[in-house]
Design a protein around this motif. Structure first.
Motif, PDB file in Angstrom:
ATOM      1  N   LEU A  34      29.514  68.099  28.186  1.00  0.00           N
ATOM      2  CA  LEU A  34      28.190  68.174  28.795  1.00  0.00           C
ATOM      3  C   LEU A  34      27.095  67.925  27.766  1.00  0.00           C
ATOM      4  CD1 LEU A  34      28.671  71.254  31.148  1.00  0.00           C
ATOM      5  CD2 LEU A  34      27.875  69.008  31.902  1.00  0.00           C
ATOM      6  N   GLU A  35      27.240  68.532  26.615  1.00  0.00           N
ATOM      7  CA  GLU A  35      26.249  68.353  25.550  1.00  0.00           C
ATOM      8  C   GLU A  35      26.131  66.878  25.165  1.00  0.00           C
ATOM      9  OE1 GLU A  35      25.175  70.350  21.210  1.00  0.00           O
ATOM     10  OE2 GLU A  35      27.267  70.254  21.888  1.00  0.00           O
ATOM     11  N   THR A  36      27.268  66.199  25.085  1.00  0.00           N
ATOM     12  CA  THR A  36      27.269  64.786  24.709  1.00  0.00           C
ATOM     13  C   THR A  36      26.658  63.913  25.788  1.00  0.00           C
ATOM     14  OG1 THR A  36      29.239  65.074  23.332  1.00  0.00           O
ATOM     15  CG2 THR A  36      28.753  62.837  24.094  1.00  0.00           C
ATOM     16  N   VAL A  37      27.069  64.145  27.030  1.00  0.00           N
ATOM     17  CA  VAL A  37      26.669  63.258  28.128  1.00  0.00           C
ATOM     18  C   VAL A  37      25.184  63.379  28.445  1.00  0.00           C
ATOM     19  CG1 VAL A  37      26.946  62.874  30.609  1.00  0.00           C
ATOM     20  CG2 VAL A  37      28.960  63.051  29.141  1.00  0.00           C
ATOM     21  N   VAL A  38      24.663  64.600  28.505  1.00  0.00           N
ATOM     22  CA  VAL A  38      23.250  64.769  28.877  1.00  0.00           C
ATOM     23  C   VAL A  38      22.337  64.810  27.653  1.00  0.00           C
ATOM     24  CG1 VAL A  38      23.902  66.001  30.979  1.00  0.00           C
ATOM     25  CG2 VAL A  38      23.298  67.308  28.941  1.00  0.00           C
ATOM     26  N   ARG A  39      22.955  64.734  26.456  1.00  0.00           N
ATOM     27  CA  ARG A  39      22.184  64.756  25.210  1.00  0.00           C
ATOM     28  C   ARG A  39      21.251  65.982  25.150  1.00  0.00           C
ATOM     29  NH1 ARG A  39      20.575  58.291  24.841  1.00  0.00           N
ATOM     30  NH2 ARG A  39      22.730  57.542  24.934  1.00  0.00           N
ATOM     31  N   ALA A  40      21.858  67.119  25.439  1.00  0.00           N
ATOM     32  CA  ALA A  40      21.101  68.372  25.471  1.00  0.00           C
ATOM     33  C   ALA A  40      20.726  68.804  24.058  1.00  0.00           C
ATOM     34  CB  ALA A  40      21.937  69.462  26.137  1.00  0.00           C
ATOM     35  N   PRO A  41      19.573  69.421  23.894  1.00  0.00           N
ATOM     36  CA  PRO A  41      19.165  69.901  22.575  1.00  0.00           C
ATOM     37  C   PRO A  41      20.057  71.029  22.060  1.00  0.00           C
ATOM     38  CG  PRO A  41      17.625  70.634  24.261  1.00  0.00           C
ATOM     39  CD  PRO A  41      18.525  69.643  24.916  1.00  0.00           C
ATOM     40  N   GLU A  42      20.713  71.739  22.962  1.00  0.00           N
ATOM     41  CA  GLU A  42      21.702  72.757  22.585  1.00  0.00           C
ATOM     42  C   GLU A  42      22.821  72.737  23.603  1.00  0.00           C
ATOM     43  OE1 GLU A  42      19.654  76.698  24.594  1.00  0.00           O
ATOM     44  OE2 GLU A  42      19.267  76.246  22.481  1.00  0.00           O
ATOM     45  N   ARG A  43      23.963  73.238  23.212  1.00  0.00           N
ATOM     46  CA  ARG A  43      25.141  73.142  24.076  1.00  0.00           C
ATOM     47  C   ARG A  43      24.936  73.938  25.373  1.00  0.00           C
ATOM     48  NH1 ARG A  43      31.155  73.145  21.733  1.00  0.00           N
ATOM     49  NH2 ARG A  43      30.210  71.213  20.968  1.00  0.00           N
ATOM     50  N   PRO A  44      25.091  73.309  26.555  1.00  0.00           N
ATOM     51  CA  PRO A  44      24.958  74.038  27.825  1.00  0.00           C
ATOM     52  C   PRO A  44      26.072  75.077  27.975  1.00  0.00           C
ATOM     53  CG  PRO A  44      24.851  71.645  28.156  1.00  0.00           C
ATOM     54  CD  PRO A  44      25.332  71.871  26.757  1.00  0.00           C
ATOM     55  N   ALA A  45      25.747  76.188  28.621  1.00  0.00           N
ATOM     56  CA  ALA A  45      26.722  77.254  28.870  1.00  0.00           C
ATOM     57  C   ALA A  45      27.132  77.228  30.337  1.00  0.00           C
ATOM     58  CB  ALA A  45      26.127  78.614  28.514  1.00  0.00           C
ATOM     59  N   VAL A  46      28.427  77.170  30.593  1.00  0.00           N
ATOM     60  CA  VAL A  46      28.922  77.146  31.963  1.00  0.00           C
ATOM     61  C   VAL A  46      29.423  78.519  32.365  1.00  0.00           C
ATOM     62  CG1 VAL A  46      29.549  74.706  31.750  1.00  0.00           C
ATOM     63  CG2 VAL A  46      31.277  76.465  31.342  1.00  0.00           C
TER      64      VAL A  46
END
Length: 277
Positions: A34-46
């Motif tokens: 998810l972090e890679t695909v959406v290029r999030a500033p921090e790792r998303p938590a599921v």
């Protein structure tokens, strides 16, 4: 936006669902993707519907994740009308082959993958005869050395269904209740001879399914009477005679949720710590 993600995985090479330092886990792989695909500033938590142990598989796992709308839109690239379904394809492009996302969609209002769930359905598969053991299915079917009687196992299983304190079948955690509502526990034999145990409950405590299966296999072998399972249950403590079977025969098949209008209420009810009666 809150997204619902439906996924499956082969748990063989994972140290369970939950993220652990320096260990490969399903949650770790999904959040990194998810972090890679959406290029999030921090790792998303599921947030997951059911935390599976090391070696346990899933066909119908469900998670939710909260993501910024703009990040999701940008992740799809140009020319994509709806970026949310496209996220599944993008995730599968970076995930390892033992994890697959089946679908991504906007979650209904009030949806919580864990607390909104009404029930989880697991299957445990056993090959209890030499002619049934298939080396091609060794990663998800338990090879059991003795033939078992599923009629006796079903008789024992019937005494465990309902709202019960399953402390005798759980690895207790501090502050956590062991009261669960077991909706179904039954065994059927497929045409190919594989024995399939179906276990459905509103929730499960740690090791509960594998301990239940181990108890019933002992009954199926004829080493204990069908009444023994209920005796263990009412004993209220772990019985050393109950074997916790291997994890690889266990698969999370499906998670059930109420109608959209009842999701928030269900989540509120589930968060309350239960007591008997």
């Amino acid at each position: 936006m809150r997204l619902r993600i439906d996924l499956a995985y082969d748990g063989t090479d994972f140290h369970g669902w939950a993220t652990q330092p320096a260990l490969r886990t399903v949650q770790g792989e999904l959040e990194a993707a998810l972090e890679t695909v959406v290029r999030a500033p921090e790792r998303p938590a599921v947030v997951v519907a059911g935390r599976t142990d090391a070696g346990v598989h899933a066909r119908g796992q469900v998670v939710h994740v909260d993501l910024d709308d703009d990040l999701v839109a940008r992740s799809a690239g140009r020319g994509v009308d709806d970026p949310v379904p496209a996220l599944a394809r993008r995730l599968n492009g970076v995930l390892p082959p033992d994890v697959r996302v089946h679908r991504t969609r906007v979650a209904p209002e009030g949806f919580d993958a864990r607390f909104s769930a009404l029930w989880r359905r697991y299957a445990y598969r056993v090959a209890d005869r030499a002619g049934v053991v298939d080396p091609l299915t060794r990663r998800h079917v338990l090879s059991w050395g003795q033939p078992v009687d599923e009629t006796a196992m079903n008789a024992a299983a019937a005494t465990l269904v309902g709202e019960q304190d399953f402390a005798a079948f759980c690895k207790k955690r501090p502050g956590a209740t062991t009261i669960r509502t077991l909706l179904e526990l039954s065994w059927t034999r497929r045409d190919d001879g594989v024995l399939v145990g179906t276990v459905v409950a509103d929730a499960f405590c740690h090791n509960m399914v594998r301990a239940l299966v181990g108890c019933l296999l002992t009954v199926g072998e004829g080493r204990r009477p069908a009444t023994w399972a209920h005796e263990v249950l009412v004993g209220g403590r772990r019985d050393p005679a109950v074997q916790v079977v291997h994890p690889h025969g266990l698969v999370l098949e499906e998670v059930g949720y109420p109608d959209d209008a009842e999701l928030a209420l269900r989540a509120e009810q589930t968060r309350k710590v239960r007591t008997r009666g």
